[in-house]
Design a protein around this motif. Structure first.
Motif, PDB file in Angstrom:
ATOM      1  N   LYS A   1      44.331  46.516  49.027  1.00 39.09           N
ATOM      2  CA  LYS A   1      44.778  47.783  48.489  1.00 39.09           C
ATOM      3  C   LYS A   1      46.279  47.972  48.700  1.00 39.09           C
ATOM      4  N   LYS A   2      46.818  47.402  49.772  1.00 38.90           N
ATOM      5  CA  LYS A   2      48.233  47.550  50.095  1.00 38.90           C
ATOM      6  C   LYS A   2      49.121  46.564  49.350  1.00 38.90           C
ATOM      7  N   PHE A   3      48.648  45.304  49.194  1.00 31.96           N
ATOM      8  CA  PHE A   3      49.525  44.239  48.722  1.00 31.96           C
ATOM      9  C   PHE A   3      49.163  43.679  47.344  1.00 31.96           C
ATOM     10  N   GLY A   4      48.019  44.046  46.810  1.00 33.48           N
ATOM     11  CA  GLY A   4      47.663  43.578  45.482  1.00 33.48           C
ATOM     12  C   GLY A   4      46.588  42.514  45.501  1.00 33.48           C
ATOM     13  N   GLU A   5      46.362  41.884  44.343  1.00 37.99           N
ATOM     14  CA  GLU A   5      45.276  40.923  44.177  1.00 37.99           C
ATOM     15  C   GLU A   5      45.799  39.560  43.755  1.00 37.99           C
ATOM     16  N   VAL A   6      45.226  38.501  44.334  1.00 38.98           N
ATOM     17  CA  VAL A   6      45.509  37.116  43.960  1.00 38.98           C
ATOM     18  C   VAL A   6      44.219  36.493  43.439  1.00 38.98           C
ATOM     19  N   ARG A   7      44.321  35.796  42.290  1.00 37.70           N
ATOM     20  CA  ARG A   7      43.181  35.079  41.733  1.00 37.70           C
ATOM     21  C   ARG A   7      43.560  33.613  41.548  1.00 37.70           C
ATOM     22  N   LEU A   8      42.616  32.710  41.789  1.00 33.98           N
ATOM     23  CA  LEU A   8      42.849  31.272  41.676  1.00 33.98           C
ATOM     24  C   LEU A   8      41.750  30.655  40.834  1.00 33.98           C
ATOM     25  N   GLY A   9      42.128  29.945  39.746  1.00 33.97           N
ATOM     26  CA  GLY A   9      41.140  29.278  38.911  1.00 33.97           C
ATOM     27  C   GLY A   9      41.445  29.413  37.436  1.00 33.97           C
ATOM     28  N   ARG A  10      40.429  29.246  36.598  1.00 33.08           N
ATOM     29  CA  ARG A  10      40.573  29.412  35.151  1.00 33.08           C
ATOM     30  C   ARG A  10      40.443  30.896  34.826  1.00 33.08           C
ATOM     31  N   GLN A  11      41.385  31.429  34.080  1.00 33.60           N
ATOM     32  CA  GLN A  11      41.368  32.867  33.842  1.00 33.60           C
ATOM     33  C   GLN A  11      42.242  33.263  32.662  1.00 33.60           C
ATOM     34  N   GLN A  12      42.117  34.523  32.311  1.00 31.29           N
ATOM     35  CA  GLN A  12      42.941  35.122  31.273  1.00 31.29           C
ATOM     36  C   GLN A  12      43.946  36.027  31.989  1.00 31.29           C
ATOM     37  N   GLY A  13      45.227  35.661  31.899  1.00 30.69           N
ATOM     38  CA  GLY A  13      46.245  36.317  32.694  1.00 30.69           C
ATOM     39  C   GLY A  13      46.973  37.423  31.962  1.00 30.69           C
ATOM     40  N   PRO A  14      48.231  37.686  32.337  1.00 26.10           N
ATOM     41  CA  PRO A  14      48.993  38.796  31.753  1.00 26.10           C
ATOM     42  C   PRO A  14      49.096  38.748  30.234  1.00 26.10           C
ATOM     43  N   THR A  15      49.229  37.547  29.657  1.00 24.54           N
ATOM     44  CA  THR A  15      49.365  37.426  28.208  1.00 24.54           C
ATOM     45  C   THR A  15      48.104  37.902  27.496  1.00 24.54           C
TER      46      THR A  15
ATOM     47  N   ARG B   1      43.770  31.365  27.530  1.00 27.60           N
ATOM     48  CA  ARG B   1      43.248  31.272  28.886  1.00 27.60           C
ATOM     49  C   ARG B   1      43.824  29.985  29.459  1.00 27.60           C
ATOM     50  N   THR B   2      44.009  29.930  30.746  1.00 27.44           N
ATOM     51  CA  THR B   2      44.621  28.740  31.336  1.00 27.44           C
ATOM     52  C   THR B   2      43.848  28.283  32.561  1.00 27.44           C
ATOM     53  N   ASP B   3      43.819  26.956  32.757  1.00 28.88           N
ATOM     54  CA  ASP B   3      43.194  26.358  33.931  1.00 28.88           C
ATOM     55  C   ASP B   3      44.187  26.349  35.100  1.00 28.88           C
ATOM     56  N   ASN B   4      43.668  26.077  36.274  1.00 26.12           N
ATOM     57  CA  ASN B   4      44.508  25.829  37.451  1.00 26.12           C
ATOM     58  C   ASN B   4      45.563  26.910  37.622  1.00 26.12           C
ATOM     59  N   THR B   5      45.142  28.165  37.486  1.00 29.34           N
ATOM     60  CA  THR B   5      46.088  29.271  37.412  1.00 29.34           C
ATOM     61  C   THR B   5      46.114  30.084  38.703  1.00 29.34           C
ATOM     62  N   ILE B   6      47.334  30.401  39.132  1.00 25.60           N
ATOM     63  CA  ILE B   6      47.555  31.339  40.231  1.00 25.60           C
ATOM     64  C   ILE B   6      48.008  32.652  39.608  1.00 25.60           C
ATOM     65  N   TYR B   7      47.280  33.714  39.879  1.00 23.95           N
ATOM     66  CA  TYR B   7      47.539  35.024  39.259  1.00 23.95           C
ATOM     67  C   TYR B   7      47.746  36.064  40.345  1.00 23.95           C
ATOM     68  N   TYR B   8      48.701  36.960  40.110  1.00 24.76           N
ATOM     69  CA  TYR B   8      48.935  38.054  41.059  1.00 24.76           C
ATOM     70  C   TYR B   8      49.113  39.360  40.295  1.00 24.76           C
ATOM     71  N   GLN B   9      48.482  40.420  40.812  1.00 22.14           N
ATOM     72  CA  GLN B   9      48.664  41.762  40.281  1.00 22.14           C
ATOM     73  C   GLN B   9      48.981  42.701  41.432  1.00 22.14           C
ATOM     74  N   SER B  10      50.075  43.443  41.278  1.00 25.89           N
ATOM     75  CA  SER B  10      50.518  44.331  42.336  1.00 25.89           C
ATOM     76  C   SER B  10      49.725  45.635  42.339  1.00 25.89           C
ATOM     77  N   PRO B  11      49.755  46.385  43.433  1.00 24.27           N
ATOM     78  CA  PRO B  11      49.204  47.743  43.410  1.00 24.27           C
ATOM     79  C   PRO B  11      50.037  48.606  42.466  1.00 24.27           C
ATOM     80  N   GLU B  12      49.470  49.712  42.026  1.00 27.96           N
ATOM     81  CA  GLU B  12      50.193  50.631  41.142  1.00 27.96           C
ATOM     82  C   GLU B  12      51.103  51.542  41.962  1.00 27.96           C
ATOM     83  N   PHE B  13      52.305  51.767  41.437  1.00 27.19           N
ATOM     84  CA  PHE B  13      53.251  52.655  42.095  1.00 27.19           C
ATOM     85  C   PHE B  13      53.880  53.565  41.048  1.00 27.19           C
ATOM     86  N   ASN B  14      53.522  54.842  41.094  1.00 31.02           N
ATOM     87  CA  ASN B  14      54.031  55.823  40.126  1.00 31.02           C
ATOM     88  C   ASN B  14      53.795  55.386  38.677  1.00 31.02           C
TER      89      ASN B  14
END
Length: 374
Positions: free
Chosen positions: A127-141, A183-196
């Protein structure tokens, strides 16, 4: 159904089109588990001129507004701040029962051996630092596309058509990486917490197998508060010293007035071939306008107008799409849409799986379908 890069667009998520029903929620040995799915089937009719002959084709397919799928989303609270979990999501072609969404925009060849063809990742969220995902996924794009396309109906959608750009045609102009298929394989994804109202999303997909010829880095800055949503998206696809590098940027916004929700998206693509002396740079642009107009509690009219511009002469195109969606019951929707594509004398862009048109020939499409989501 044959799946090329454009065909994969049928397997898009469609959060703005149909609200997620939440799935079946349960708990297994201290782990929260959600089982969810989409069943989507449509009939489409395409008309164009191919090889000098008027070509009209009709098909039944899967994924008219949302890719048919079966998914499992699991999470477990480690403490008051930290949650761990993961997702397994399989795409399904409902018309045939075969595996869906088997290709990647960065793969040299299509893959047909994926079980969890849509997503498969591990997540760690704070909740403080955000989320990290590792693997095949659909990212920001991918998430950018689902948020700012008012139609999300690949069988007729001008947004998708003008960003995938007929990639099934050998030697044709390649599509944008910022498109409804990625979608991309072998992906490191990060999403920050919301601020204002602001939050950041970023991901990196590396070149660690013979199937990928480029690594992809993308970054988005997003704002959402009240009726206004806006995003800036930056993407770089790079390979070896002799391969073409791609830089793309997009800016989009939507505003919900209640009686109408307008959308605007601008995409710029610059490519550089370092193998040529001094580098050979070219650019493409797409501008898209759209709107959602509620006509009842259950029904919405959806509009999209797009203009594609290419630095190469006589390659421009204009797409217009109009659709109607109607929620018959919670989780069950019927839909229909119409699309018109007009293009310059040296352009051969199809709509979804229509016949490849002769140069400069228009393409028309109409579709009807139904989708059930749990």
């Amino acid at each position: 159904m044959k799946l090329g890069l454009i065909g994969v667009a049928a397997l898009m998520a469609c959060a703005p089109v149909m609200a997620q029903e939440g799935g079946i929620k349960t708990a297994v040995k201290g782990t929260d588990l959600t089982i969810y799915g989409v069943f989507d089937l449509y009939a489409a009719r395409y008309s164009t001129t191919a090889a000098g002959v008027t070509e009209t084709t009709t098909e039944v397919g899967s994924g008219g507004v949302g890719g048919s799928r079966l998914g499992f989303l699991a999470s477990r609270n480690v403490n008051a701040d930290l949650t761990v979990g993961g997702r397994l999501e399989a795409g399904i072609n409902l018309d045939s029962g075969r595996i869906g969404s088997s290709t990647n925009p960065v793969e040299a060849t299509a893959r047909t051996d994926r079980v969890w063809s849509r997503q498969a990742y591990l997540s760690i969220a704070s909740k403080k630092f955000g989320e990290v995902r590792l693997g095949r996924q659909q990212g920001p794009t991918y998430q950018f596309m689902t948020q700012y396309d008012p139609i999300l109906m690949p069988t007729v959608d001008g947004w998708g058509v003008l960003t995938t750009l007929g990639s099934q045609v050998a030697g044709s102009t390649s599509g944008f990486y910022i498109n409804p298929t990625i979608r991309t394989d072998n992906t490191i994804y990060y999403q920050s917490p919301e601020f204002n109202g602001f939050h950041v999303k970023t991901s990196y997909a590396g070149r660690d197998s013979k199937d990928t010829d480029k690594s992809i880095f993308d970054f988005s800055l997003n704002y959402g508060k009240g009726p206004l949503n806006a995003s800036l998206l930056l993407l770089r696809a790079s390979g070896s010293k002799t391969s073409t590098d791609v830089n793309e940027a997009a800016l989009a916004a939507s505003y919900d007035f209640g009686v109408v929700k307008p959308y605007i998206t601008l995409i710029q693509r610059d490519t550089t071939n370092p193998a040529l002396t001094g580098g050979d740079t070219s650019n493409q642009r797409t501008a898209l306008l759209g709107a959602i107009v509620p006509v009842s509690k259950e029904g919405q009219i959806r509009l999209s107008l797009g203009r594609y511009s290419n630095q190469r002469a006589n390659r421009d195109a204009t797409g217009l799409a109009i659709a109607y969606t109607h929620d018959v019951a919670p989780g069950f929707m019927v839909y229909t849409g119409l699309s018109l594509l007009r293009q310059d004398s040296d352009s051969r862009i199809p709509i979804f799986t229509s016949a490849i048109p002769d140069k400069g020939k228009s393409v028309n499409a109409i579709t009807v379908g139904a989708a059930f989501r749990f």
